[in-house]
Design an enzyme around this catalytic site. Structure first.
Site, mmCIF file in Angstrom:
data_model
loop_
_atom_site.group_PDB
_atom_site.id
_atom_site.type_symbol
_atom_site.label_atom_id
_atom_site.label_comp_id
_atom_site.label_asym_id
_atom_site.label_seq_id
_atom_site.Cartn_x
_atom_site.Cartn_y
_atom_site.Cartn_z
ATOM 1 N N GLN A 163 0.794 -1.230 0.000
ATOM 2 C CA GLN A 163 0.000 0.000 0.000
ATOM 3 C C GLN A 163 0.826 1.280 0.000
ATOM 4 O O GLN A 163 0.452 2.260 -0.636
ATOM 5 C CB GLN A 163 -0.928 0.001 1.224
ATOM 6 N N GLU A 205 -2.505 10.002 -1.107
ATOM 7 C CA GLU A 205 -1.620 10.590 -0.099
ATOM 8 C C GLU A 205 -0.484 11.404 -0.703
ATOM 9 O O GLU A 205 0.512 11.685 -0.040
ATOM 10 C CB GLU A 205 -1.087 9.497 0.821
ATOM 11 N N ASP A 242 4.483 -0.043 3.975
ATOM 12 C CA ASP A 242 3.292 -0.557 4.658
ATOM 13 C C ASP A 242 2.658 -1.584 3.737
ATOM 14 O O ASP A 242 2.086 -1.238 2.704
ATOM 15 C CB ASP A 242 2.322 0.587 4.959
ATOM 16 N N GLU A 286 5.423 -2.123 7.920
ATOM 17 C CA GLU A 286 4.162 -2.026 8.658
ATOM 18 C C GLU A 286 3.198 -3.113 8.185
ATOM 19 O O GLU A 286 3.111 -3.394 6.986
ATOM 20 C CB GLU A 286 3.542 -0.645 8.433
ATOM 21 N N ASP A 313 -0.496 -1.860 12.895
ATOM 22 C CA ASP A 313 -1.582 -0.897 12.708
ATOM 23 C C ASP A 313 -2.929 -1.599 12.800
ATOM 24 O O ASP A 313 -3.594 -1.576 13.838
ATOM 25 C CB ASP A 313 -1.427 -0.184 11.365
ATOM 26 N N LYS A 338 -3.278 6.370 15.453
ATOM 27 C CA LYS A 338 -4.190 7.204 14.672
ATOM 28 C C LYS A 338 -5.309 7.674 15.586
ATOM 29 O O LYS A 338 -6.034 6.853 16.156
ATOM 30 C CB LYS A 338 -4.778 6.416 13.495
ATOM 31 N N ARG A 367 -4.491 10.119 7.940
ATOM 32 C CA ARG A 367 -5.331 9.158 7.226
ATOM 33 C C ARG A 367 -5.344 9.537 5.743
ATOM 34 O O ARG A 367 -5.000 10.659 5.370
ATOM 35 C CB ARG A 367 -6.768 9.154 7.767
#
EC number: 4.2.1.11
Length: 429
Positions: A163, A205, A242, A286, A313, A338, A367
């Site tokens: 990701q 992102e 991640d 991650e 996570d 988070k 996020r």
């Protein structure tokens, strides 16, 4: 001077960086002081996260938040009228009790968190203090930042299953120095991608989202970009990723369907080790295994956690109860934090304290659906969270977090501001 109390709490529906509705909350004190906060939203969400209350129905594809807004304007406003804004724990507990569910499903974590964050802002504003100073006092440090510069998985429409591919500045004389190295590498990466014949469109992102063949090609591009930008991989700029493995975990077979192949958990671990051997500048992974696959997550940590940062996570979702269980199982050595996974400032602080008490590092996170709110930047400094991931150095909702850290460094004094590095700096010995 009469002590300020909460006079009014109200909210409205605004829109995040993906064009989806979200909650903005205002807390107004008796002297007119305003605290305002905007709530982020994730695309890749753990099943154990606090509930983000959405309206359903046809309006805005069912993603409206008018129910959450109404809960703020009525139930929460009534309950907090006259309350002490400087007692954050009490404010948050009132809302937790008012909701009465274990996952904030009644009022909505998006309603509760907006008010929780806005309360902290109102209190800081009333005292004429920066938010990071109000929440953290004087023992403060600027974080090690992780920047998602190639987007895959749920954050992009391409064929890569991992990701997030991130870069982090290792050698830096100041926060600004490290960030400038990231910016230089990011712009170089754009050229590397385009020279390879791919488009350089952006994902959620701010990272690039080229339709690459596989994850190894993405890592090779990062490696090449670091060198072409004039830096040494692993020494000046390192790599992290991640996997978000829950999204390619097959719950029927308990294997992993990854980029056109099926991997057993052991084979997936071997694949990660092959990547580490080829790209030794990888320092952090991650969610290498799915949120239900605790045994393999723990086994991977036991085997490799002394030389590699392994971040949890989705299995823990910033929930102190789940974090405690993960610690007992020996899963991961870093906990991702988070705010909207748990839903209040106080509970987030408890999660950080629990991780630290047990020798775990922490990484604060934005996020994928973000706003211009910079609360997470102040919160990272205030809690000495040591690490922060807030996206690429692109798209204003991402860059604004880093700009806030530049302002904080200036306020603290660039020469005197303490810089965080990896705990127990084993990766760079």
């Amino acid at each position: 001077m009469e002590k300020q109390v909460i006079e009014t709490v109200k909210a409205r529906e605004i829109f995040d960086s993906r064009g989806n509705p979200t909650v903005e909350a205002d807390v107004i004190l008796s002297d007119g002081t305003l605290g305002r906060a905007e709530v982020p939203s994730g695309a890749s969400t753990g099943e154990k996260e606090a509930v983000e209350l959405r309206d359903g129905g046809d309006r805005l594809a069912g993603k409206g938040v008018l129910k959450a807004v109404n809960n703020v304007n009525t139930v929460i406003n009534h309950a907090l009228h006259g309350a002490d804004p400087f007692n954050q724990a009490h404010i948050d507990q009132i809302m937790i009790d008012l909701d009465g569910t274990p996952n904030k499903a009644r009022l909505g974590a998006n309603a509760i968190l907006g008010v929780s964050m806005a309360t902290a802002r109102a209190a800081a504003n009333a005292l004429q203090q920066p938010l990071y100073r109000y929440l953290g006092g004087t023992d403060l440090e600027l974080p090690q930042t992780f920047h998602n510069v190639i987007n895959g998985g749920e954050h992009a429409d391409n064929g890569i299953d991992i990701q997030e591919f991130m870069i982090t500045p290792v050698e830096r004389t100041s926060f600004r120095d490290g960030f400038e190295k990231i910016v230089n590498t990011y712009h170089t990466l754009k050229k590397v991608i385009e020279d390879a014949g791919y488009t350089s469109g952006l994902g959620d992102e701010g990272g690039f989202a080229p339709d690459l063949k596989n994850s190894e090609e993405a890592l090779q591009m990062l490696h090449d970009a670091i060198i072409k930008a004039g830096y040494t991989p692993g020494k000046e700029i390192a790599i992290a990723f991640d996997a978000a493995a829950s999204y390619f975990y097959n719950r029927t077979t308990h294997n992993y369907d990854f980029e056109g192949k099926t991997y057993t958990p052991a084979a997936l671990g071997d694949y990660y080790l092959q990547l580490l051997a080829k790209f030794p500048e990888i320092v952090s992974i991650e969610d290498p295994y799915g949120e239900e696959d605790w045994d393999n997550f723990a086994s991977f940590t036991a085997a490799h956690g002394d030389q590699l940062q392994i971040v949890a996570d989705d299995p823990v979702c910033t929930n102190p109860q789940l974090i405690r269980q993960a610690i007992q199982r020996g899963m991961a050595n870093n906990i991702l934090i988070k705010l909207n996974q748990i839903g209040t400032v106080t509970e987030t602080l408890a999660a950080i304290r629990l991780a630290r008490k047990n020798g775990y590092a922490t990484m604060m996170s934005h996020r994928s659906g973000e706003t211009g709110d910079t609360f997470v930047a102040d919160f990272t400094v205030a809690t000495n969270a040591a690490q922060l991931k807030a996206g690429a150095p692109a798209r204003s909702e991402r860059v604004e977090k880093y700009n806030q850290l530049l302002r904080i460094e200036e306020e603290l004094g660039a020469d005197g501001a303490r810089l965080a590095h990896f705990p127990n700096n084993v990766m760079f010995d």
